[in-house]
Enzyme design. Structure first.
Site, PDB file in Angstrom:
ATOM      1  CG  HIS A  28      11.369  21.028   4.479  1.00 61.23           C
ATOM      2  ND1 HIS A  28      11.940  22.254   4.115  1.00 61.23           N
ATOM      3  CD2 HIS A  28       9.634  21.375   4.455  1.00 61.23           C
ATOM      4  CE1 HIS A  28      11.368  23.133   3.218  1.00 61.23           C
ATOM      5  NE2 HIS A  28       9.499  22.899   3.857  1.00 61.23           N
ATOM      6  CD  GLU A  49      20.238  17.838  -2.102  1.00 58.72           C
ATOM      7  OE1 GLU A  49      19.879  18.428  -1.086  1.00 58.72           O
ATOM      8  OE2 GLU A  49      20.691  18.635  -2.836  1.00 58.72           O
ATOM      9  CD  GLN A 112      13.236  24.234  -0.250  1.00 60.96           C
ATOM     10  OE1 GLN A 112      13.337  23.860   1.096  1.00 60.96           O
ATOM     11  NE2 GLN A 112      14.771  24.321   0.103  1.00 60.96           N
ATOM     12  N   GLY A 415      23.458   3.897 -17.642  1.00 57.95           N
ATOM     13  CA  GLY A 415      24.678   4.654 -17.988  1.00 57.95           C
ATOM     14  C   GLY A 415      25.461   5.941 -17.113  1.00 57.95           C
TER      15      GLY A 415
END
Length: 571
Positions: A28, A49, A112, A415
């Site tokens: 994409h 990612e 997707q 955190g």
């Protein structure tokens, strides 16, 4: 001449001065990759990612400039959410770009199909879907403006596949030229005078400098104002080191330096610069006494007075505020506060002295404080130190003495574990001439372990030192303190040979069980000129003082309730 959306996108990145993007490929978004290749924009492709997002975040923390992460549609967008949220919580400028299914295939269940903007809206300053290829430059300019003006933060652009690949007439496209304010907001003179009057009358003043000083590029001004007034500085995040922490006015970070403030008798006036009320500056763990006068300076008005009343609140840029304070402070006389400063340093030394016996060269197994202490001393004057993990981060905070700003990267409000290797790589991209060392826990290193491969492929020779206490240390030790050793569950790992697994990616590997070998191993790792993994076996029973104290204070009621349920005594 016709050009596609990827070309428009890359041209706008080039105009923004973007040199690197952090990404993971997908069909994409391929037009953007091809165009970046043509324009000489370096593509650092990661194995996950999340790591791409963390690298964009780490780049921004190191340089003060927005990092750019590009991920593909669907799972690419969902995978980067944690990194975007981490940047959002810490107000870090970042541009995240997500691929998307084609507009023409909306509601037809293509591969997707996912709507990224609704997902990102709660963790970004600004999120938009681009529907027209001609407007890509305009949307990119808006993204960078939102990310960098006012309170910094991440933004998200979603570009559908057919928009990115569409070809348009070049002459019909407008590239924005001027789209940012020329000056940052400065404080009014009367407010500046009020601040100086309060500070000059204070007996125990302190400056708490947050990340806002770093992103306003105000660290030099912070150092000048501290020297001019003789007021000690406790700093947080990348601002640490603006006042060298081996100097009288440098108190260290909020976690340890703040505890020193409390033990020294507590400040009577606090100047909070670019730091929000939260964690160590508000709530149960606050290092700001209830009775102290508080002066708060923040670029965002909604942060003024969060969680407590304040005495002076100013909405302004931190650097502009410091410049105004310096101008008006010239010629004024500020009282000497040597005794107050000395008391703070003595209190901080007392905290660190609690672990002096852990530095015994004959002690086995290695105490994690010794590991952090030796690394801090080794990296103090040269390079970037990244701390990642639960208790590993606490040990680093206890041991660290920062000497320059922007050379210490660690956790913030989210955190978020797993930042270590991505942050370290990003720091190496930003400062290729400097040494970069990542101190990480054995739990946290597993979250992005495959990113050793990225470091090798892109020749980013960082040194990763693993504090291997064979557990999710903070969680295990909280269970131990709260409920007893018999209730430890789901928090133990094992004596894993992480260096052997990392070696398979092509990194330099070393294994350390003797404390005397910590520094030699690190020296060998840097000398190798390759990414490196050093696995250091440490004491699995060492509990940090902050975990001990906070768990005992906050969790005792729960421990007693569990004990009643089991019919036993609370530990």
């Amino acid at each position: 001449m016709k050009i596609d959306g990827g070309e428009l996108f890359a041209r706008m990145l080039e105009r923004e001065g973007v040199e690197n993007i952090f990404a993971l490929h997908g069909g994409h978004i391929d037009p953007s990759f091809q165009a970046c290749l043509d324009h000489g924009i370096r593509i650092i492709d990661t194995r996950h990612e999340q790591a791409a997002g963390h690298m964009a975040d780490g780049w921004a923390r190191t340089t003060g400039r927005p990092g750019v992460a590009i991920v593909t549609a669907g799972p690419g967008v969902t995978d980067v959410v944690t990194a975007v949220a981490n940047a959002y919580m810490d107000c870090v400028p970042m541009v995240a770009v997500g691929g998307r299914h084609a507009l023409a295939e909306e509601e037809l269940m293509p591969l997707q199909e996912l709507h990224g903007v609704p997902i990102m809206q709660s963790i970004t300053k600004w999120s938009r879907l681009v529907r027209d290829p001609e407007r890509i430059p305009e949307y990119v300019s808006m993204a960078f403006r939102h990310a960098t003006t006012g309170r910094p933060g991440p933004v998200f652009l979603e570009i559908p596949a057919d928009v990115l690949s569409a070809r348009v007439e070049e002459e019909k496209v407008t590239f924005p030229e001027v789209y940012r304010p020329e000056a940052a907001p400065a404080p009014p003179l009367e407010a500046v005078e009020k601040i100086l009057t309060i500070l000059s009358e204070a007996e125990r003043p302190v400056i708490l400098a947050g990340r806002g000083v770093w992103f306003a590029r105000g660290t030099d001004e912070l150092a000048e104002f501290a020297e001019l007034t003789g007021i000690p500085v406790c700093a947080n995040g990348m601002t640490r080191g603006a006042i060298p922490e081996d100097s009288p006015l440098g108190l260290g970070g909020f976690m340890v330096g703040g505890r020193g403030l409390a033990l020294a008798g507590s400040p009577d006036v606090v100047l909070l610069l670019g730091g929000r009320m939260g964690m160590f500056t508000g709530g149960q763990q606050s290092i700001i006494p209830d009775e102290a006068k508080v002066i708060q300076v923040d670029i965002e008005g909604e942060e003024i007075g969060r969680g407590r009343d304040i005495d002076v609140g100013i909405v302004a840029d931190c650097r502009e505020t410091l410049r105004a304070l310096i101008r008006e402070a010239q010629g004024r006389t500020f009282p000497r506060r040597d005794e107050w400063v000395e008391r703070i340093h003595q209190a901080a030394a007392t905290i660190q002295g609690m672990y002096a016996n852990t530095l015994d060269p004959d002690r086995r197994p290695i105490h994690p404080y010794r590991l952090a202490h030796e690394i801090s001393a080794f990296m103090a004057d040269d390079g970037v130190l990244v701390a990642d993990g639960g208790e590993t981060f606490i040990w680093a905070e206890l041991a660290l003495s920062a000497r320059k700003p922007g050379r210490y990267l660690g956790h913030g409000y989210l955190g978020c574990l797993g930042i270590g290797i991505p942050f370290g790589r990003a720091a190496k991209v930003a400062r290729p001439e400097e040494r970069v060392l990542v101190l990480t826990g054995d739990g946290s290193v597993g979250l992005n372990f495959s990113e050793f491969d990225t470091a090798v492929r892109h020749n980013l020779p960082i040194v990763v030192v693993i504090n291997n206490d064979q557990a999710w240390g903070m969680c295990k030790h909280e269970q131990t303190v709260r409920l007893g050793e018999s209730r430890v569950v789901g928090t133990e790992l094992g004596p894993t040979r992480y260096e052997k697994a990392a070696e398979a990616f092509g990194v330099y590997a070393d294994f350390v069980e003797d404390g005397a070998q910590i520094i030699p191993a690190i020296e060998r790792a840097f000398a190798s000129g390759r990414p490196a993994c050093i696995n250091v076996m440490t004491d699995p029973d060492a509990i940090s003082p902050l975990v001990q104290a906070s768990t005992t204070r906050q969790e005792r009621p729960w421990a007693e309730a569990v004990a009643r349920r089991r019919g036993t005594a609370a530990p």
